[in-house]
Write a protein that holds these residues in place. Sequence first.
Motif, PDB file in Angstrom:
ATOM      1  N   UNK A   1      42.563 -24.711   8.023  1.00 16.71           N
ATOM      2  CA  UNK A   1      43.353 -25.794   7.445  1.00 16.71           C
ATOM      3  C   UNK A   1      43.445 -25.627   5.931  1.00 16.71           C
ATOM      4  N   UNK A   2      44.642 -25.861   5.387  1.00 12.70           N
ATOM      5  CA  UNK A   2      44.900 -25.793   3.939  1.00 12.70           C
ATOM      6  C   UNK A   2      44.662 -24.391   3.370  1.00 12.70           C
ATOM      7  N   UNK A   3      44.825 -23.383   4.197  1.00 13.70           N
ATOM      8  CA  UNK A   3      44.703 -22.001   3.734  1.00 13.70           C
ATOM      9  C   UNK A   3      46.017 -21.252   3.975  1.00 13.70           C
ATOM     10  N   UNK A   4      46.104 -20.093   3.333  1.00 16.94           N
ATOM     11  CA  UNK A   4      47.325 -19.303   3.383  1.00 16.94           C
ATOM     12  C   UNK A   4      46.992 -17.871   3.757  1.00 16.94           C
TER      13      UNK A   4
ATOM     14  N   UNK B   1      49.661  -7.660  -4.008  1.00 18.68           N
ATOM     15  CA  UNK B   1      48.693  -7.443  -2.926  1.00 18.68           C
ATOM     16  C   UNK B   1      47.781  -6.277  -3.266  1.00 18.68           C
ATOM     17  N   UNK B   2      46.486  -6.517  -3.154  1.00 17.41           N
ATOM     18  CA  UNK B   2      45.529  -5.441  -3.427  1.00 17.41           C
ATOM     19  C   UNK B   2      44.964  -4.840  -2.150  1.00 17.41           C
ATOM     20  N   UNK B   3      44.993  -5.618  -1.062  1.00 18.79           N
ATOM     21  CA  UNK B   3      44.503  -5.101   0.215  1.00 18.79           C
ATOM     22  C   UNK B   3      45.703  -4.610   1.009  1.00 18.79           C
TER      23      UNK B   3
ATOM     24  N   UNK C   1      50.733  -1.624   7.502  1.00 19.17           N
ATOM     25  CA  UNK C   1      50.863  -3.080   7.479  1.00 19.17           C
ATOM     26  C   UNK C   1      49.483  -3.708   7.486  1.00 19.17           C
ATOM     27  N   UNK C   2      49.428  -5.011   7.246  1.00 20.36           N
ATOM     28  CA  UNK C   2      48.160  -5.731   7.284  1.00 20.36           C
ATOM     29  C   UNK C   2      48.381  -7.202   7.011  1.00 20.36           C
ATOM     30  N   UNK C   3      47.309  -7.958   7.066  1.00 19.72           N
ATOM     31  CA  UNK C   3      47.386  -9.395   6.798  1.00 19.72           C
ATOM     32  C   UNK C   3      46.032  -9.843   6.252  1.00 19.72           C
ATOM     33  N   UNK C   4      46.071 -10.664   5.195  1.00 19.35           N
ATOM     34  CA  UNK C   4      44.846 -11.148   4.578  1.00 19.35           C
ATOM     35  C   UNK C   4      44.971 -12.652   4.337  1.00 19.35           C
ATOM     36  N   UNK C   5      43.816 -13.302   4.264  1.00 15.82           N
ATOM     37  CA  UNK C   5      43.778 -14.729   3.946  1.00 15.82           C
ATOM     38  C   UNK C   5      43.709 -14.881   2.433  1.00 15.82           C
TER      39      UNK C   5
END
Length: 340
Positions: A327-330, A300-302, A285-289
Amino acid sequence: MNKILSMVAIMALGITGLQATGTDAGTVVNNTATLSFAVGGVTQDTVDSNADTFVVDRKIDVLIAVNNSAKDTQPGATSVKLNFTVANEGNDAETWTLSLAQNTSDDFDMKTLASCHLFDSGGTDLGTFSQDIAFNKDQNKTFDVACDMPTVDDGVSDGDNAEIFLVATIKNRSNNTGDADTQGTVATDAQNVYAEGASGNSDVAYDGHFSKGGTYHIVSATVSFAKTSIVISDDLGSATPHRIPGAIVRYCFDINNTGSAIAQKVRLTEDLTVTNKDDLDYVKSGIIIQTIGSCDCAGLTDTSGTAAASSTTVYIPDVATGIDIPSSKQACGYLEATIK
């Protein structure tokens, strides 16, 4: 509700350039006039008038300034302070009762206005409202009004504003300017004259109290969250894999912060059990901005998350502090697991 802030210039400046408030109330003023004249060109003895005596009446006046622009704060924040200066503009020592009122037409109200505290300029907590404060003639004092903000569950959201009025009401003085002018001759003949101007919260002039509003401005993250899944591969090697035992499923978590503040310590918790039975074996698993319009689960590449074999509860990311989403990011989180 109205989300437009209306501020006057004095808000950021406080009370400046205070003038002396004049002759003390109760002062006895006594004077005479002298008349000179001539008859046939010959100067005659002067004639003195009678002495006219009056007492200076008591001017009852107060002015309040808020010393900060809109105060940025967050839902659920505690003891958020607005700074006010209260000036006794009258010509006698007075006691003013300080209380609070709310603007009922703004975006939100304090749920516990009565629990807001008043602090003096030295930081001493004077307690909840109302508070009687003694002022000398020409004296001004600075105070903090500290209130707790409602939470998101109370309906408060990013960009909301709440205006709180500090109200000063004269204590133990009745306005008797409607009575005949006594023109008395002793200090006790001084009459009370309400002289404060019109003020905030539709407070009219000359009614013995004055209101000034300060504004709380909510700056918060606004986070949306959606979950989808796709099949990465199955044991059949099909170009269109299916959700069969042995297939790898990728869950995608689309987290979008549309608010004006950073969403801090973002962390997902994923339960891989259904009715207390393990149906999935954790892979990674993972999470990226991301700055894309949507979370592209397939693209997803990462995918460098750390594997934890046979986990039934997965935290994304692994670190307990989570990640910050500006703010205003995903952010796009993912989790891969094998169907048993």
